[in-house]
Design a protein around this motif. Structure first.
Motif, PDB file in Angstrom:
ATOM      1  N   GLY A   4       7.074 -12.230  -0.397  1.00 59.44           N
ATOM      2  CA  GLY A   4       5.906 -12.654  -1.414  1.00 59.44           C
ATOM      3  C   GLY A   4       5.621 -11.380  -1.704  1.00 59.44           C
ATOM      4  N   ILE A   5       5.120 -11.598  -3.247  1.00 57.94           N
ATOM      5  CA  ILE A   5       4.505 -10.443  -3.601  1.00 57.94           C
ATOM      6  C   ILE A   5       2.792 -10.493  -4.189  1.00 57.94           C
ATOM      7  N   PRO A   6       2.116  -9.719  -3.929  1.00 58.73           N
ATOM      8  CA  PRO A   6       0.647  -9.845  -4.139  1.00 58.73           C
ATOM      9  C   PRO A   6       0.462  -9.836  -5.868  1.00 58.73           C
ATOM     10  N   GLY A   7      -0.384 -10.420  -6.157  1.00 57.33           N
ATOM     11  CA  GLY A   7      -0.893 -10.604  -7.593  1.00 57.33           C
ATOM     12  C   GLY A   7      -2.038 -11.270  -7.840  1.00 57.33           C
ATOM     13  N   GLN A   8      -2.702 -10.871  -9.008  1.00 53.76           N
ATOM     14  CA  GLN A   8      -4.073 -11.169  -8.986  1.00 53.76           C
ATOM     15  C   GLN A   8      -4.195 -12.349 -10.120  1.00 53.76           C
ATOM     16  N   ILE A   9      -4.966 -13.432 -10.011  1.00 53.34           N
ATOM     17  CA  ILE A   9      -5.295 -14.424 -11.056  1.00 53.34           C
ATOM     18  C   ILE A   9      -6.103 -14.053 -11.915  1.00 53.34           C
ATOM     19  N   THR A  10      -5.431 -13.945 -13.235  1.00 52.28           N
ATOM     20  CA  THR A  10      -6.274 -13.599 -14.338  1.00 52.28           C
ATOM     21  C   THR A  10      -6.997 -14.836 -15.146  1.00 52.28           C
ATOM     22  N   GLU A  11      -6.116 -15.842 -15.333  1.00 48.80           N
ATOM     23  CA  GLU A  11      -6.958 -16.941 -16.051  1.00 48.80           C
ATOM     24  C   GLU A  11      -6.161 -18.390 -15.706  1.00 48.80           C
ATOM     25  N   PHE A  57       4.968 -19.863  -6.703  1.00 48.27           N
ATOM     26  CA  PHE A  57       3.975 -20.547  -6.133  1.00 48.27           C
ATOM     27  C   PHE A  57       3.062 -19.431  -5.448  1.00 48.27           C
ATOM     28  N   ALA A  58       1.427 -19.616  -5.484  1.00 48.76           N
ATOM     29  CA  ALA A  58       0.687 -18.731  -4.875  1.00 48.76           C
ATOM     30  C   ALA A  58       0.735 -19.495  -3.446  1.00 48.76           C
ATOM     31  N   MET A  59       1.227 -18.651  -2.635  1.00 51.40           N
ATOM     32  CA  MET A  59       1.291 -19.247  -1.162  1.00 51.40           C
ATOM     33  C   MET A  59       0.061 -19.336  -0.244  1.00 51.40           C
ATOM     34  N   SER A  60      -0.921 -18.079  -0.539  1.00 47.92           N
ATOM     35  CA  SER A  60      -1.954 -18.166   0.122  1.00 47.92           C
ATOM     36  C   SER A  60      -2.921 -16.762  -0.554  1.00 47.92           C
ATOM     37  N   ARG A  69      -2.381  -2.670   0.498  1.00 47.16           N
ATOM     38  CA  ARG A  69      -1.664  -2.169   1.373  1.00 47.16           C
ATOM     39  C   ARG A  69      -0.438  -2.676   1.235  1.00 47.16           C
ATOM     40  N   THR A  70      -0.224  -4.132   1.015  1.00 46.00           N
ATOM     41  CA  THR A  70       1.326  -4.642   0.776  1.00 46.00           C
ATOM     42  C   THR A  70       1.787  -4.227  -0.669  1.00 46.00           C
ATOM     43  N   LEU A  71       1.274  -3.947  -1.705  1.00 41.57           N
ATOM     44  CA  LEU A  71       1.995  -3.400  -2.815  1.00 41.57           C
ATOM     45  C   LEU A  71       2.294  -1.739  -2.687  1.00 41.57           C
ATOM     46  N   ALA A  72       1.493  -1.122  -1.634  1.00 39.42           N
ATOM     47  CA  ALA A  72       1.876   0.261  -1.360  1.00 39.42           C
ATOM     48  C   ALA A  72       2.819   0.402  -0.449  1.00 39.42           C
ATOM     49  N   LEU A  73       3.216  -0.582   0.279  1.00 39.51           N
ATOM     50  CA  LEU A  73       4.383  -0.604   1.257  1.00 39.51           C
ATOM     51  C   LEU A  73       5.682  -1.035   0.453  1.00 39.51           C
ATOM     52  N   LEU A  74       5.299  -2.044  -0.695  1.00 39.65           N
ATOM     53  CA  LEU A  74       6.596  -2.214  -1.436  1.00 39.65           C
ATOM     54  C   LEU A  74       7.163  -1.163  -2.232  1.00 39.65           C
ATOM     55  N   ALA A  75       5.981  -0.419  -2.834  1.00 41.45           N
ATOM     56  CA  ALA A  75       6.454   0.722  -3.572  1.00 41.45           C
ATOM     57  C   ALA A  75       7.225   1.632  -2.669  1.00 41.45           C
ATOM     58  N   GLU A  76       6.954   1.912  -1.498  1.00 45.16           N
ATOM     59  CA  GLU A  76       7.298   2.970  -0.564  1.00 45.16           C
ATOM     60  C   GLU A  76       8.782   2.664  -0.258  1.00 45.16           C
ATOM     61  N   LEU A  77       9.031   1.060  -0.210  1.00 44.05           N
ATOM     62  CA  LEU A  77      10.382   0.627   0.044  1.00 44.05           C
ATOM     63  C   LEU A  77      11.274   0.921  -0.997  1.00 44.05           C
TER      64      LEU A  77
END
Length: 86
Positions: A4-11, A57-60, A69-77
């Motif tokens: 799952g990838i974090p994202g921000q709802i914009t509209e 789907f937005a799961m949670s 934190r999750t985005l930083a970890l994914l960038a590091e990976l």
């Protein structure tokens, strides 16, 4: 393995089918938000929320700190994978 990838709802795109536009690393995608909507958190209050997106789907919902934190970890990976591929 599922990711799952974090994202921000914009509209909100479609209230009838609970579809929202989500910014995922600068890319905006239509995502179904059914799993993050309930009586206490209706669709209209979702704009600005951070969500974990998988397969359209937005799961949670996530708080902004957890998303960062999750985005930083994914960038590091990604950086580690780039080094392996050299």
């Amino acid at each position: 393995m599922c990711l799952g990838i974090p994202g921000q709802i914009t509209e909100l795109v479609d209230l009838e089918f609970l579809v929202a536009k989500v910014d995922i690393g600068g890319v905006k995608r239509d995502v179904i938000i059914t799993c993050v909507v309930d009586d206490e958190h209706p669709a209209e209050s979702c704009v600005g929320d951070w969500v974990l997106v998988h397969a359209g789907f937005a799961m949670s919902r996530l708080d902004e700190e957890e998303a960062a934190r999750t985005l930083a970890l994914l960038a590091e990976l990604g950086d580690m994978q780039a080094e392996i591929d050299l």
